[in-house]
Enzyme design. Structure first.
Site, mmCIF file in Angstrom:
data_model
loop_
_atom_site.group_PDB
_atom_site.id
_atom_site.type_symbol
_atom_site.label_atom_id
_atom_site.label_comp_id
_atom_site.label_asym_id
_atom_site.label_seq_id
_atom_site.Cartn_x
_atom_site.Cartn_y
_atom_site.Cartn_z
ATOM 1 N N HIS A 118 0.841 -1.205 0.000
ATOM 2 C CA HIS A 118 0.000 0.000 0.000
ATOM 3 C C HIS A 118 0.873 1.252 0.000
ATOM 4 O O HIS A 118 1.071 1.915 1.004
ATOM 5 C CB HIS A 118 -0.950 -0.021 1.210
ATOM 6 C CG HIS A 118 -2.073 -1.000 1.053
ATOM 7 N ND1 HIS A 118 -2.099 -2.215 1.719
ATOM 8 C CD2 HIS A 118 -3.170 -0.976 0.261
ATOM 9 C CE1 HIS A 118 -3.184 -2.877 1.374
ATOM 10 N NE2 HIS A 118 -3.858 -2.159 0.492
ATOM 11 N N HIS A 162 1.129 1.554 -5.881
ATOM 12 C CA HIS A 162 -0.231 0.996 -5.882
ATOM 13 C C HIS A 162 -1.248 2.084 -6.240
ATOM 14 O O HIS A 162 -2.167 1.872 -7.033
ATOM 15 C CB HIS A 162 -0.552 0.394 -4.514
ATOM 16 C CG HIS A 162 -2.003 0.070 -4.321
ATOM 17 N ND1 HIS A 162 -2.662 -0.901 -5.044
ATOM 18 C CD2 HIS A 162 -2.941 0.624 -3.497
ATOM 19 C CE1 HIS A 162 -3.937 -0.939 -4.665
ATOM 20 N NE2 HIS A 162 -4.128 -0.032 -3.730
ATOM 21 N N HIS A 188 -6.680 7.320 -2.828
ATOM 22 C CA HIS A 188 -7.543 6.367 -2.103
ATOM 23 C C HIS A 188 -6.880 5.592 -0.981
ATOM 24 O O HIS A 188 -7.577 5.038 -0.131
ATOM 25 C CB HIS A 188 -8.203 5.387 -3.092
ATOM 26 C CG HIS A 188 -7.357 4.177 -3.371
ATOM 27 N ND1 HIS A 188 -6.303 4.196 -4.262
ATOM 28 C CD2 HIS A 188 -7.400 2.928 -2.861
ATOM 29 C CE1 HIS A 188 -5.737 2.997 -4.278
ATOM 30 N NE2 HIS A 188 -6.380 2.201 -3.437
ATOM 31 N N ASP A 203 -8.825 -1.395 -7.739
ATOM 32 C CA ASP A 203 -8.121 -1.700 -6.492
ATOM 33 C C ASP A 203 -7.841 -3.204 -6.386
ATOM 34 O O ASP A 203 -6.875 -3.622 -5.767
ATOM 35 C CB ASP A 203 -8.978 -1.236 -5.309
ATOM 36 C CG ASP A 203 -8.154 -0.953 -4.049
ATOM 37 O OD1 ASP A 203 -8.757 -0.890 -2.974
ATOM 38 O OD2 ASP A 203 -6.920 -0.809 -4.146
HETATM 39 C C1 LIG Z 1 -2.275 -9.899 -5.134
HETATM 40 O O1 LIG Z 1 -2.975 -10.310 -3.963
HETATM 41 C C2 LIG Z 1 -3.702 -9.348 -3.318
HETATM 42 C C3 LIG Z 1 -3.854 -8.050 -3.781
HETATM 43 C C4 LIG Z 1 -4.602 -7.129 -3.044
HETATM 44 C C5 LIG Z 1 -5.199 -7.498 -1.865
HETATM 45 C C6 LIG Z 1 -5.944 -6.484 -1.129
HETATM 46 N N1 LIG Z 1 -6.214 -6.691 0.126
HETATM 47 O O2 LIG Z 1 -6.688 -5.615 0.802
HETATM 48 C C7 LIG Z 1 -7.805 -5.925 1.569
HETATM 49 C C8 LIG Z 1 -7.548 -5.468 2.984
HETATM 50 O O3 LIG Z 1 -6.181 -5.646 3.279
HETATM 51 C C9 LIG Z 1 -8.405 -6.252 3.957
HETATM 52 N N2 LIG Z 1 -8.112 -7.703 3.829
HETATM 53 C C10 LIG Z 1 -7.332 -8.138 4.976
HETATM 54 C C11 LIG Z 1 -7.135 -9.629 4.879
HETATM 55 C C12 LIG Z 1 -6.369 -10.165 6.065
HETATM 56 O O4 LIG Z 1 -8.404 -10.290 4.813
HETATM 57 C C13 LIG Z 1 -9.104 -9.863 3.618
HETATM 58 C C14 LIG Z 1 -10.382 -10.668 3.495
HETATM 59 C C15 LIG Z 1 -9.389 -8.384 3.715
HETATM 60 C C16 LIG Z 1 -5.086 -8.805 -1.373
HETATM 61 C C17 LIG Z 1 -4.334 -9.733 -2.116
HETATM 62 O O5 LIG Z 1 -4.155 -11.046 -1.751
HETATM 63 C C18 LIG Z 1 -4.495 -11.351 -0.395
HETATM 64 C C19 LIG Z 1 -5.777 -12.117 -0.354
HETATM 65 C C20 LIG Z 1 -5.362 -13.572 -0.519
HETATM 66 C C21 LIG Z 1 -3.876 -13.664 -0.225
HETATM 67 C C22 LIG Z 1 -3.445 -12.255 0.186
HETATM 68 MG MG LIG Z 2 -7.541 0.906 0.754
HETATM 69 ZN ZN LIG Z 3 -5.880 0.290 -2.582
#
Ligand SMILES: COc1ccc(/C=N/OC[C@H](O)CN2C[C@@H](C)O[C@@H](C)C2)cc1OC1CCCC1
Ligand SMILES: [Mg+2]
Ligand SMILES: [Zn+2]
Length: 345
Positions: free
Chosen positions: A84, A88, A124, A244
Protein backbone atom coordinates in the site's frame (compact mmCIF):
# COMPACT_ATOMS: atom_id res chain seq x y z
CA UNK A 1 32.83 8.87 -18.61
CA UNK A 2 30.78 12.05 -18.10
CA UNK A 3 29.43 11.81 -21.69
CA UNK A 4 28.48 8.17 -21.07
CA UNK A 5 26.64 9.11 -17.85
CA UNK A 6 24.72 11.89 -19.61
CA UNK A 7 23.84 9.59 -22.53
CA UNK A 8 22.52 6.97 -20.12
CA UNK A 9 20.51 9.62 -18.24
CA UNK A 10 19.05 10.85 -21.52
CA UNK A 11 18.09 7.33 -22.56
CA UNK A 12 16.42 6.72 -19.20
CA UNK A 13 14.35 9.88 -19.59
CA UNK A 14 13.37 8.92 -23.14
CA UNK A 15 12.33 5.45 -21.89
CA UNK A 16 10.41 7.03 -19.00
CA UNK A 17 8.60 9.39 -21.40
CA UNK A 18 7.63 6.42 -23.60
CA UNK A 19 6.33 4.43 -20.59
CA UNK A 20 4.29 7.42 -19.36
CA UNK A 21 2.89 7.96 -22.87
CA UNK A 22 1.78 4.30 -22.91
CA UNK A 23 -0.40 4.89 -19.79
CA UNK A 24 -2.86 6.65 -22.14
CA UNK A 25 -4.20 3.43 -23.64
CA UNK A 26 -2.30 0.39 -22.36
CA UNK A 27 -3.49 -2.11 -19.73
CA UNK A 28 -0.59 -3.49 -17.68
CA UNK A 29 2.06 -0.75 -17.93
CA UNK A 30 5.08 -1.73 -15.81
CA UNK A 31 4.71 0.90 -13.07
CA UNK A 32 7.64 -0.62 -11.18
CA UNK A 33 9.77 0.56 -14.14
CA UNK A 34 8.10 4.00 -13.98
CA UNK A 35 8.92 4.08 -10.24
CA UNK A 36 12.57 3.19 -10.89
CA UNK A 37 13.00 5.72 -13.73
CA UNK A 38 11.08 8.59 -12.08
CA UNK A 39 13.19 8.80 -8.91
CA UNK A 40 10.32 7.03 -7.08
CA UNK A 41 7.67 9.60 -8.11
CA UNK A 42 5.41 7.49 -10.38
CA UNK A 43 2.16 9.03 -9.04
CA UNK A 44 3.18 12.62 -9.76
CA UNK A 45 4.47 11.76 -13.26
CA UNK A 46 1.48 9.62 -14.29
CA UNK A 47 -1.23 11.77 -12.65
CA UNK A 48 0.10 14.98 -14.21
CA UNK A 49 0.28 13.25 -17.59
CA UNK A 50 -3.21 11.70 -17.46
CA UNK A 51 -4.95 14.81 -16.09
CA UNK A 52 -3.34 16.84 -18.88
CA UNK A 53 -4.14 14.15 -21.49
CA UNK A 54 -7.79 14.31 -20.42
CA UNK A 55 -7.70 18.12 -20.51
CA UNK A 56 -9.00 18.21 -16.90
CA UNK A 57 -6.63 21.00 -15.83
CA UNK A 58 -7.76 23.26 -18.70
CA UNK A 59 -11.47 22.47 -18.27
CA UNK A 60 -11.39 23.56 -14.63
CA UNK A 61 -8.70 26.27 -15.11
CA UNK A 62 -6.38 24.48 -12.67
CA UNK A 63 -2.80 25.80 -12.82
CA UNK A 64 -0.35 23.01 -13.66
CA UNK A 65 1.93 24.16 -10.82
CA UNK A 66 -0.94 23.91 -8.30
CA UNK A 67 -1.79 20.38 -9.46
CA UNK A 68 1.91 19.45 -9.37
CA UNK A 69 2.25 20.75 -5.78
CA UNK A 70 -0.91 18.95 -4.65
CA UNK A 71 -0.13 15.55 -6.22
CA UNK A 72 3.51 15.76 -5.01
CA UNK A 73 2.26 16.46 -1.46
CA UNK A 74 -0.11 13.46 -1.72
CA UNK A 75 2.63 11.20 -3.13
CA UNK A 76 4.94 12.22 -0.24
CA UNK A 77 2.25 11.14 2.23
CA UNK A 78 2.11 7.58 0.88
CA UNK A 79 4.26 5.39 3.11
CA UNK A 80 6.93 3.00 1.85
CA UNK A 81 4.87 -0.11 2.59
CA UNK A 82 5.61 -3.22 0.52
CA UNK A 83 2.14 -2.98 -1.09
CA UNK A 84 0.00 0.00 0.00
CA UNK A 85 2.36 2.65 -1.40
CA UNK A 86 2.50 5.31 -4.14
CA UNK A 87 3.05 2.69 -6.88
CA UNK A 88 -0.23 1.00 -5.88
CA UNK A 89 -1.98 4.41 -6.01
CA UNK A 90 -0.56 4.95 -9.52
CA UNK A 91 -1.70 1.46 -10.52
CA UNK A 92 -5.30 2.12 -9.37
CA UNK A 93 -5.29 5.57 -11.01
CA UNK A 94 -4.08 4.20 -14.36
CA UNK A 95 -6.48 1.22 -14.31
CA UNK A 96 -9.38 3.57 -13.52
CA UNK A 97 -8.32 5.87 -16.36
CA UNK A 98 -8.16 2.89 -18.73
CA UNK A 99 -11.65 1.63 -17.88
CA UNK A 100 -13.23 5.07 -18.08
CA UNK A 101 -12.37 4.81 -21.78
CA UNK A 102 -14.55 1.70 -22.24
CA UNK A 103 -17.06 2.27 -25.07
CA UNK A 104 -20.02 1.54 -22.76
CA UNK A 105 -19.11 4.73 -20.83
CA UNK A 106 -18.91 6.97 -23.91
CA UNK A 107 -20.84 10.24 -23.32
CA UNK A 108 -21.97 9.00 -19.89
CA UNK A 109 -19.82 10.86 -17.33
CA UNK A 110 -19.40 14.61 -16.95
CA UNK A 111 -15.87 16.13 -16.73
CA UNK A 112 -16.48 16.71 -13.01
CA UNK A 113 -17.37 13.02 -12.47
CA UNK A 114 -14.22 11.93 -14.32
CA UNK A 115 -12.11 14.41 -12.32
CA UNK A 116 -13.61 13.14 -9.02
CA UNK A 117 -13.11 9.44 -9.91
CA UNK A 118 -9.44 9.88 -10.92
CA UNK A 119 -8.76 12.18 -7.94
CA UNK A 120 -10.28 9.52 -5.63
CA UNK A 121 -8.16 6.77 -7.22
CA UNK A 122 -4.95 8.81 -6.76
CA UNK A 123 -5.60 9.54 -3.05
CA UNK A 124 -7.54 6.37 -2.10
CA UNK A 125 -4.82 4.81 0.14
CA UNK A 126 -2.82 7.89 1.20
CA UNK A 127 -0.86 7.43 4.46
CA UNK A 128 -1.88 3.74 4.64
CA UNK A 129 -0.02 2.30 7.70
CA UNK A 130 0.39 -1.17 6.14
CA UNK A 131 -2.04 -2.88 8.50
CA UNK A 132 -5.73 -3.74 8.13
CA UNK A 133 -8.82 -2.06 9.61
CA UNK A 134 -9.27 -5.09 11.87
CA UNK A 135 -5.73 -4.69 13.26
CA UNK A 136 -6.31 -0.98 13.99
CA UNK A 137 -9.55 -1.92 15.79
CA UNK A 138 -7.98 -4.81 17.72
CA UNK A 139 -5.12 -2.60 18.96
CA UNK A 140 -7.41 0.29 20.01
CA UNK A 141 -5.46 2.58 17.66
CA UNK A 142 -6.09 6.36 17.64
CA UNK A 143 -7.51 6.03 14.11
CA UNK A 144 -10.04 3.38 15.20
CA UNK A 145 -11.09 5.59 18.13
CA UNK A 146 -11.34 8.63 15.83
CA UNK A 147 -13.54 6.79 13.30
CA UNK A 148 -15.45 4.52 15.69
CA UNK A 149 -14.22 1.30 13.99
CA UNK A 150 -16.13 2.16 10.78
CA UNK A 151 -14.07 2.13 7.52
CA UNK A 152 -11.19 3.43 9.64
CA UNK A 153 -8.47 3.48 6.94
CA UNK A 154 -10.77 4.74 4.18
CA UNK A 155 -12.05 7.62 6.34
CA UNK A 156 -8.44 8.55 7.11
CA UNK A 157 -7.40 8.49 3.42
CA UNK A 158 -10.15 10.84 2.28
CA UNK A 159 -9.84 13.23 5.26
CA UNK A 160 -6.08 13.57 4.72
CA UNK A 161 -6.62 14.17 0.99
CA UNK A 162 -8.94 17.12 1.63
CA UNK A 163 -6.69 18.47 4.40
CA UNK A 164 -3.80 18.47 1.89
CA UNK A 165 -5.77 20.90 -0.30
CA UNK A 166 -5.19 23.60 2.34
CA UNK A 167 -1.41 23.21 2.15
CA UNK A 168 0.19 26.34 0.62
CA UNK A 169 -0.34 26.41 -3.16
CA UNK A 170 -2.11 23.02 -3.30
CA UNK A 171 -5.79 23.95 -3.61
CA UNK A 172 -6.67 22.31 -6.94
CA UNK A 173 -10.38 22.92 -6.23
CA UNK A 174 -10.13 26.71 -5.84
CA UNK A 175 -11.55 27.31 -9.32
CA UNK A 176 -14.67 25.14 -8.78
CA UNK A 177 -17.90 27.00 -7.95
CA UNK A 178 -19.83 26.12 -4.79
CA UNK A 179 -22.11 23.60 -6.49
CA UNK A 180 -19.21 21.88 -8.31
CA UNK A 181 -17.14 21.75 -5.09
CA UNK A 182 -20.06 20.23 -3.15
CA UNK A 183 -20.71 17.57 -5.81
CA UNK A 184 -16.98 16.82 -6.25
CA UNK A 185 -16.50 16.35 -2.49
CA UNK A 186 -19.57 14.07 -2.22
CA UNK A 187 -18.31 11.88 -5.08
CA UNK A 188 -14.71 11.60 -3.82
CA UNK A 189 -15.84 10.72 -0.27
CA UNK A 190 -18.22 8.02 -1.54
CA UNK A 191 -15.70 6.52 -4.02
CA UNK A 192 -12.86 6.31 -1.46
CA UNK A 193 -15.16 4.92 1.28
CA UNK A 194 -16.39 2.33 -1.25
CA UNK A 195 -12.84 0.87 -1.45
CA UNK A 196 -13.41 -0.64 2.02
CA UNK A 197 -13.37 -4.41 1.40
CA UNK A 198 -16.36 -4.75 3.73
CA UNK A 199 -18.47 -3.10 0.96
CA UNK A 200 -17.33 -5.71 -1.60
CA UNK A 201 -20.55 -7.75 -1.57
CA UNK A 202 -22.67 -4.60 -2.00
CA UNK A 203 -20.73 -3.73 -5.17
CA UNK A 204 -21.60 -7.12 -6.65
CA UNK A 205 -25.27 -6.68 -5.73
CA UNK A 206 -25.53 -3.24 -7.34
CA UNK A 207 -23.75 -4.39 -10.51
CA UNK A 208 -25.99 -7.48 -10.80
CA UNK A 209 -29.09 -5.26 -10.55
CA UNK A 210 -27.72 -2.90 -13.21
CA UNK A 211 -26.85 -5.75 -15.59
CA UNK A 212 -30.27 -7.34 -15.01
CA UNK A 213 -32.00 -4.06 -15.91
CA UNK A 214 -29.85 -3.85 -19.06
CA UNK A 215 -30.89 -7.38 -20.04
CA UNK A 216 -34.58 -6.68 -19.48
CA UNK A 217 -34.72 -3.21 -20.99
CA UNK A 218 -35.31 -3.51 -24.73
CA UNK A 219 -32.92 -0.67 -25.61
CA UNK A 220 -29.74 -2.57 -26.45
CA UNK A 221 -27.92 0.76 -26.45
CA UNK A 222 -25.78 1.92 -23.55
CA UNK A 223 -27.56 0.89 -20.33
CA UNK A 224 -26.25 3.70 -18.27
CA UNK A 225 -28.70 6.56 -18.11
CA UNK A 226 -26.52 9.72 -18.09
CA UNK A 227 -29.37 11.45 -16.21
CA UNK A 228 -29.21 8.97 -13.30
CA UNK A 229 -26.60 10.47 -10.97
CA UNK A 230 -27.00 7.70 -8.36
CA UNK A 231 -26.34 4.91 -10.89
CA UNK A 232 -23.36 6.79 -12.29
CA UNK A 233 -21.88 7.27 -8.81
CA UNK A 234 -22.31 3.55 -8.06
CA UNK A 235 -20.53 2.70 -11.32
CA UNK A 236 -17.62 5.01 -10.43
CA UNK A 237 -17.39 3.38 -7.00
CA UNK A 238 -17.24 -0.09 -8.60
CA UNK A 239 -14.80 1.11 -11.26
CA UNK A 240 -12.26 2.20 -8.60
CA UNK A 241 -12.96 -0.86 -6.42
CA UNK A 242 -12.33 -3.14 -9.45
CA UNK A 243 -9.10 -1.21 -10.15
CA UNK A 244 -8.12 -1.70 -6.49
CA UNK A 245 -8.58 -5.48 -6.97
CA UNK A 246 -7.07 -5.71 -10.45
CA UNK A 247 -3.68 -7.28 -9.65
CA UNK A 248 -4.69 -10.83 -10.77
CA UNK A 249 -5.82 -9.34 -14.12
CA UNK A 250 -2.43 -7.85 -14.94
CA UNK A 251 0.40 -9.52 -16.91
CA UNK A 252 1.77 -12.39 -14.76
CA UNK A 253 5.15 -10.79 -13.96
CA UNK A 254 3.39 -7.74 -12.52
CA UNK A 255 0.74 -9.82 -10.70
CA UNK A 256 3.49 -11.90 -9.01
CA UNK A 257 5.33 -8.76 -7.82
CA UNK A 258 2.10 -7.41 -6.28
CA UNK A 259 1.51 -10.82 -4.65
CA UNK A 260 5.00 -10.82 -3.08
CA UNK A 261 4.37 -7.30 -1.83
CA UNK A 262 0.93 -7.88 -0.26
CA UNK A 263 2.17 -11.08 1.39
CA UNK A 264 5.20 -9.28 2.90
CA UNK A 265 2.86 -6.54 4.17
CA UNK A 266 0.50 -9.14 5.70
CA UNK A 267 3.45 -11.06 7.17
CA UNK A 268 4.79 -7.88 8.84
CA UNK A 269 1.34 -7.43 10.40
CA UNK A 270 1.51 -11.04 11.58
CA UNK A 271 4.96 -10.35 13.09
CA UNK A 272 3.48 -7.34 14.94
CA UNK A 273 0.55 -9.45 16.18
CA UNK A 274 2.94 -12.14 17.45
CA UNK A 275 5.07 -9.54 19.27
CA UNK A 276 1.88 -8.15 20.90
CA UNK A 277 0.64 -11.64 21.81
CA UNK A 278 -2.39 -11.06 19.57
CA UNK A 279 -3.93 -13.85 17.52
CA UNK A 280 -2.24 -13.80 14.07
CA UNK A 281 -4.73 -12.66 11.37
CA UNK A 282 -5.61 -15.01 8.51
CA UNK A 283 -2.96 -15.09 5.73
CA UNK A 284 -0.55 -13.13 7.96
CA UNK A 285 1.63 -15.95 9.37
CA UNK A 286 4.92 -16.10 7.46
CA UNK A 287 5.71 -19.46 9.12
CA UNK A 288 2.54 -21.03 7.85
CA UNK A 289 1.33 -19.82 4.46
CA UNK A 290 0.49 -21.27 1.09
CA UNK A 291 0.78 -18.31 -1.25
CA UNK A 292 -0.58 -20.01 -4.37
CA UNK A 293 -3.54 -21.55 -2.54
CA UNK A 294 -4.46 -18.20 -0.97
CA UNK A 295 -4.26 -16.49 -4.38
CA UNK A 296 -6.52 -19.21 -5.84
CA UNK A 297 -9.01 -18.43 -3.09
CA UNK A 298 -8.62 -14.68 -3.63
CA UNK A 299 -9.32 -15.11 -7.37
CA UNK A 300 -12.17 -17.63 -7.02
CA UNK A 301 -14.03 -16.05 -4.08
CA UNK A 302 -13.21 -12.32 -4.27
CA UNK A 303 -11.75 -11.12 -7.59
CA UNK A 304 -13.54 -13.28 -10.20
CA UNK A 305 -17.09 -12.84 -8.75
CA UNK A 306 -16.62 -9.05 -8.90
CA UNK A 307 -14.93 -8.86 -12.31
CA UNK A 308 -17.29 -11.42 -13.89
CA UNK A 309 -20.29 -9.12 -13.29
CA UNK A 310 -18.21 -6.00 -14.06
CA UNK A 311 -17.17 -7.48 -17.43
CA UNK A 312 -20.82 -8.22 -18.27
CA UNK A 313 -21.66 -4.57 -17.64
CA UNK A 314 -18.69 -3.32 -19.66
CA UNK A 315 -18.60 -5.81 -22.56
CA UNK A 316 -16.84 -6.10 -24.93
CA UNK A 317 -13.87 -4.01 -23.74
CA UNK A 318 -13.28 -6.06 -20.60
CA UNK A 319 -12.77 -9.39 -22.40
CA UNK A 320 -9.01 -9.05 -23.04
CA UNK A 321 -8.55 -8.28 -19.33
CA UNK A 322 -10.70 -11.24 -18.25
CA UNK A 323 -8.56 -13.44 -20.52
CA UNK A 324 -5.47 -12.42 -18.52
CA UNK A 325 -7.25 -13.38 -15.28
CA UNK A 326 -8.08 -16.79 -16.75
CA UNK A 327 -4.50 -17.48 -17.89
CA UNK A 328 -3.07 -16.26 -14.57
CA UNK A 329 -5.41 -18.58 -12.68
CA UNK A 330 -4.30 -21.54 -14.79
CA UNK A 331 -0.67 -20.70 -14.05
CA UNK A 332 -1.34 -20.34 -10.28
CA UNK A 333 -3.19 -23.68 -10.25
CA UNK A 334 -0.18 -25.33 -11.91
CA UNK A 335 2.04 -23.91 -9.15
CA UNK A 336 -0.23 -25.18 -6.36
CA UNK A 337 0.68 -28.71 -7.37
CA UNK A 338 4.42 -28.01 -7.30
CA UNK A 339 4.07 -25.93 -4.09
CA UNK A 340 2.38 -28.91 -2.41
CA UNK A 341 5.22 -31.17 -3.51
CA UNK A 342 7.70 -28.67 -2.06
CA UNK A 343 5.89 -28.74 1.29
CA UNK A 344 5.48 -32.53 1.18
CA UNK A 345 9.13 -32.85 0.10
C1 LIG B 1 -2.27 -9.90 -5.13
O1 LIG B 1 -2.97 -10.31 -3.96
C2 LIG B 1 -3.70 -9.35 -3.32
C3 LIG B 1 -3.85 -8.05 -3.78
C4 LIG B 1 -4.60 -7.13 -3.04
C5 LIG B 1 -5.20 -7.50 -1.87
C6 LIG B 1 -5.94 -6.48 -1.13
N1 LIG B 1 -6.21 -6.69 0.13
O2 LIG B 1 -6.69 -5.62 0.80
C7 LIG B 1 -7.81 -5.92 1.57
C8 LIG B 1 -7.55 -5.47 2.98
O3 LIG B 1 -6.18 -5.65 3.28
C9 LIG B 1 -8.41 -6.25 3.96
N2 LIG B 1 -8.11 -7.70 3.83
C10 LIG B 1 -7.33 -8.14 4.98
C11 LIG B 1 -7.13 -9.63 4.88
C12 LIG B 1 -6.37 -10.16 6.07
O4 LIG B 1 -8.40 -10.29 4.81
C13 LIG B 1 -9.10 -9.86 3.62
C14 LIG B 1 -10.38 -10.67 3.50
C15 LIG B 1 -9.39 -8.38 3.71
C16 LIG B 1 -5.09 -8.81 -1.37
C17 LIG B 1 -4.33 -9.73 -2.12
O5 LIG B 1 -4.16 -11.05 -1.75
C18 LIG B 1 -4.49 -11.35 -0.40
C19 LIG B 1 -5.78 -12.12 -0.35
C20 LIG B 1 -5.36 -13.57 -0.52
C21 LIG B 1 -3.88 -13.66 -0.23
C22 LIG B 1 -3.45 -12.26 0.19
MG1 LIG C 1 -7.54 0.91 0.75
ZN1 LIG D 1 -5.88 0.29 -2.58
Amino acid sequence: VERLRLTRKLNMNIFLAQLIESTNDTWGVDLFEVDALSNHRPLTHVALHLFKQRNILKQFQIRELTFFKFISAIEAKYRNNPYHNNIHATDVLQASHHMLNFSVFKNVFTELEVFAALFAAAVHDVDHPGVTNQYLINTNSDLAILYNDESVLENHHVTLAFQTLSTEGCDVLSTLNRKQHQMFRKMVISVVLATDMSKHIQHIGHLKTMVEIRRLSSSASSIIDPENAEDKLQILQSLVHCSDLSNPLKPLNLYLQWTDRIMEEFFRQGDLEKSLNLEVSPLCDRENSNICKSQMGFIDYVVHPLWEIWSRLTQPDCQPIMDILESNRVWIASQVLTEDDKHDG
